[in-house]
Design a protein around this motif. Structure first.
Motif, PDB file in Angstrom:
ATOM      1  N   ASN A   1      -2.489  -3.918  -3.391  1.00  0.00           N
ATOM      2  CA  ASN A   1      -1.185  -3.460  -2.935  1.00  0.00           C
ATOM      3  C   ASN A   1      -1.358  -2.205  -2.085  1.00  0.00           C
ATOM      4  O   ASN A   1      -2.249  -1.398  -2.331  1.00  0.00           O
ATOM      5  N   LYS A   2      -0.485  -2.038  -1.087  1.00  0.00           N
ATOM      6  CA  LYS A   2      -0.585  -0.887  -0.176  1.00  0.00           C
ATOM      7  C   LYS A   2      -0.594   0.444  -0.928  1.00  0.00           C
ATOM      8  O   LYS A   2      -1.309   1.366  -0.548  1.00  0.00           O
ATOM      9  N   SER A   3       0.179   0.544  -2.002  1.00  0.00           N
ATOM     10  CA  SER A   3       0.248   1.816  -2.737  1.00  0.00           C
ATOM     11  C   SER A   3      -1.003   2.077  -3.577  1.00  0.00           C
ATOM     12  O   SER A   3      -1.206   3.199  -4.040  1.00  0.00           O
ATOM     13  N   ASP A   4      -1.843   1.065  -3.768  1.00  0.00           N
ATOM     14  CA  ASP A   4      -3.060   1.221  -4.571  1.00  0.00           C
ATOM     15  C   ASP A   4      -4.321   1.452  -3.739  1.00  0.00           C
ATOM     16  O   ASP A   4      -5.388   1.690  -4.301  1.00  0.00           O
ATOM     17  N   ILE A   5      -4.203   1.405  -2.429  1.00  0.00           N
ATOM     18  CA  ILE A   5      -5.387   1.553  -1.559  1.00  0.00           C
ATOM     19  C   ILE A   5      -6.094   2.880  -1.830  1.00  0.00           C
ATOM     20  O   ILE A   5      -7.316   2.934  -1.933  1.00  0.00           O
ATOM     21  N   GLY A   6      -5.331   3.953  -1.943  1.00  0.00           N
ATOM     22  CA  GLY A   6      -5.928   5.266  -2.169  1.00  0.00           C
ATOM     23  C   GLY A   6      -6.684   5.354  -3.475  1.00  0.00           C
ATOM     24  O   GLY A   6      -7.718   6.025  -3.566  1.00  0.00           O
ATOM     25  N   LYS A   7      -6.196   4.672  -4.497  1.00  0.00           N
ATOM     26  CA  LYS A   7      -6.869   4.681  -5.796  1.00  0.00           C
ATOM     27  C   LYS A   7      -8.188   3.928  -5.744  1.00  0.00           C
ATOM     28  O   LYS A   7      -9.151   4.306  -6.400  1.00  0.00           O
ATOM     29  N   VAL A   8      -8.230   2.864  -4.964  1.00  0.00           N
ATOM     30  CA  VAL A   8      -9.451   2.068  -4.864  1.00  0.00           C
ATOM     31  C   VAL A   8     -10.494   2.773  -3.989  1.00  0.00           C
ATOM     32  O   VAL A   8     -11.684   2.714  -4.275  1.00  0.00           O
ATOM     33  N   ILE A   9     -10.032   3.469  -2.968  1.00  0.00           N
ATOM     34  CA  ILE A   9     -10.963   4.183  -2.099  1.00  0.00           C
ATOM     35  C   ILE A   9     -11.406   5.492  -2.746  1.00  0.00           C
ATOM     36  O   ILE A   9     -12.578   5.833  -2.730  1.00  0.00           O
ATOM     37  N   GLY A  10     -10.477   6.236  -3.328  1.00  0.00           N
ATOM     38  CA  GLY A  10     -10.814   7.492  -3.991  1.00  0.00           C
ATOM     39  C   GLY A  10     -11.010   8.631  -3.010  1.00  0.00           C
ATOM     40  O   GLY A  10     -11.014   8.442  -1.800  1.00  0.00           O
ATOM     41  N   LYS A  11     -11.170   9.825  -3.551  1.00  0.00           N
ATOM     42  CA  LYS A  11     -11.384  10.996  -2.709  1.00  0.00           C
ATOM     43  C   LYS A  11     -12.723  10.892  -2.005  1.00  0.00           C
ATOM     44  O   LYS A  11     -13.749  10.683  -2.641  1.00  0.00           O
ATOM     45  N   GLN A  12     -12.677  11.022  -0.693  1.00  0.00           N
ATOM     46  CA  GLN A  12     -13.850  10.928   0.167  1.00  0.00           C
ATOM     47  C   GLN A  12     -14.624   9.617  -0.043  1.00  0.00           C
ATOM     48  O   GLN A  12     -15.830   9.552   0.170  1.00  0.00           O
TER      49      GLN A  12
END
Length: 79
Positions: free
Chosen positions: A37-48
């Motif tokens: 889901n679009k809102s979960d992309i950041g969680k899967v990629i993570g910081k840096q």
């Protein structure tokens, strides 16, 4: 490999029902395309990109232990 990726990613996301892993096989490689889901992309990629790198490391290590296939394995995160 698909089950391994799903097992790793499902606890990380808020919408596990939107998780899909598509497999693209070529002569010398296998690419797993991870879609969330679009809102979960950041969680899967993570910081840096640390989470994405960790997922790739685990999948590459699991692929290296398989003796029956000499294809290169890739994990792509698609939006």
């Amino acid at each position: 490999m698909r089950e391994l990726i799903e097992t790793i990613v499902k606890p990380l996301v808020d919408f596990p029902e939107d998780l899909s892993v598509d497999v693209v096989e070529e002569t010398n490689s296998v690419t797993y395309k991870l879609s969330v889901n679009k809102s979960d992309i950041g969680k899967v990629i993570g910081k840096q990109g640390r989470v994405a790198k960790a997922i790739r490391t685990v999948v590459y290590a699991a692929a290296a232990t398989r003796q029956d296939d000499s294809k290169k394995v890739y994990v792509d995160i698609v939006d």
